[in-house]
Design a protein around this motif. Sequence first.
Motif, mmCIF file in Angstrom:
data_model
loop_
_atom_site.group_PDB
_atom_site.id
_atom_site.type_symbol
_atom_site.label_atom_id
_atom_site.label_comp_id
_atom_site.label_asym_id
_atom_site.label_seq_id
_atom_site.Cartn_x
_atom_site.Cartn_y
_atom_site.Cartn_z
ATOM 1 N N PRO A 196 -13.349 30.409 43.120
ATOM 2 C CA PRO A 196 -12.891 28.726 42.854
ATOM 3 C C PRO A 196 -11.824 29.270 42.888
ATOM 4 O O PRO A 196 -10.589 28.424 43.348
ATOM 5 C CB PRO A 196 -13.130 29.332 41.133
ATOM 6 N N GLU A 197 -10.883 30.491 42.990
ATOM 7 C CA GLU A 197 -9.457 30.953 43.197
ATOM 8 C C GLU A 197 -9.337 31.340 44.367
ATOM 9 O O GLU A 197 -7.746 31.079 44.575
ATOM 10 C CB GLU A 197 -9.428 32.452 42.724
ATOM 11 N N TRP A 198 -10.404 30.803 44.500
ATOM 12 C CA TRP A 198 -10.158 30.802 47.575
ATOM 13 C C TRP A 198 -9.130 29.161 47.153
ATOM 14 O O TRP A 198 -9.322 28.333 47.427
ATOM 15 C CB TRP A 198 -10.898 30.431 47.959
ATOM 16 N N PRO A 199 -7.654 29.176 48.119
ATOM 17 C CA PRO A 199 -6.868 28.568 48.418
ATOM 18 C C PRO A 199 -6.633 27.499 49.337
ATOM 19 O O PRO A 199 -7.056 26.328 49.219
ATOM 20 C CB PRO A 199 -5.271 28.997 48.028
ATOM 21 N N GLU A 247 -15.765 34.430 39.603
ATOM 22 C CA GLU A 247 -14.781 34.735 39.902
ATOM 23 C C GLU A 247 -13.609 34.786 40.813
ATOM 24 O O GLU A 247 -12.373 34.150 41.071
ATOM 25 C CB GLU A 247 -14.643 36.396 39.424
ATOM 26 N N ARG A 248 -14.122 35.578 42.353
ATOM 27 C CA ARG A 248 -13.468 34.882 43.760
ATOM 28 C C ARG A 248 -13.507 33.898 44.211
ATOM 29 O O ARG A 248 -12.357 32.978 45.064
ATOM 30 C CB ARG A 248 -14.561 35.644 44.940
ATOM 31 N N ILE A 273 -15.286 23.687 42.049
ATOM 32 C CA ILE A 273 -15.210 23.557 43.933
ATOM 33 C C ILE A 273 -15.613 22.099 44.115
ATOM 34 O O ILE A 273 -16.737 22.340 43.339
ATOM 35 C CB ILE A 273 -15.585 24.748 45.165
ATOM 36 N N SER A 289 -7.001 38.001 52.986
ATOM 37 C CA SER A 289 -6.237 36.800 52.041
ATOM 38 C C SER A 289 -5.182 38.193 51.990
ATOM 39 O O SER A 289 -4.065 37.454 51.220
ATOM 40 C CB SER A 289 -7.164 36.847 50.929
#
Length: 222
Positions: free
Chosen positions: A29-32, A26-27, A55, A221
């Motif tokens: 893949p959303e890291w920019p 969950e965490r 990723i 973040s």
Amino acid sequence: MVPPLALDIDGTLTTAAHRIDPRVFERLPEWPAPIVIATGKSFPYPVALCHFLGIPERVIAENGGVVCADDHLAFQGDREVAEAAIELFGERGGDLGWGDADTTNRWRESEIAASMDADEDLLREVAAEFDLEVVDTGYAYHLKTPGVEKGDGLAAVADLLGLDPSAFVAVGDSENDVSLFETAGESYAVGNADDRALAAADHVTDASYFDGTLSVLESISE
């Protein structure tokens, strides 16, 4: 700005039961920013993890022995010397401890890993005769070429990405993460880390395993 990450797997993205924590899916893949998976595991493991996370395959495997990022692939270390050492290890009564299939080493490119149940003293004795080093990650003994480190791998990946290694935040838990910590701009050891990692890290999390890593992600973040 949210920084790029260099993340170990075992003890860092896992639970105490050595399973990938489901929150990783969950965490991360959303890291920019870019994520580099840096592990002692053989090359296919971090590639598969990146695949299932969705990723890019930016990995440092086998403690720096394999580096892959943005369609560039490089190898360091001499597996043939490690194989010769392991042959002598076996002749002297040593056993790697993985059984006949030995899926731990089957796809390993640059080093050989032995189970924590292997004869450490004999392994180190043989390693010294071949000018190799043994790294204890807490999960396996890695017989490897001296000077091949995760930190060198991070420098190489950062160069491919056009980034300075000091831009990265590294999270790990073991002796093999020390060079990663020294190369990254900021480093965190999770609460379950070994003594060398704890001493080398800029920060130590209160929580262990992925709980500790998650606390780092939340703090950087904000």
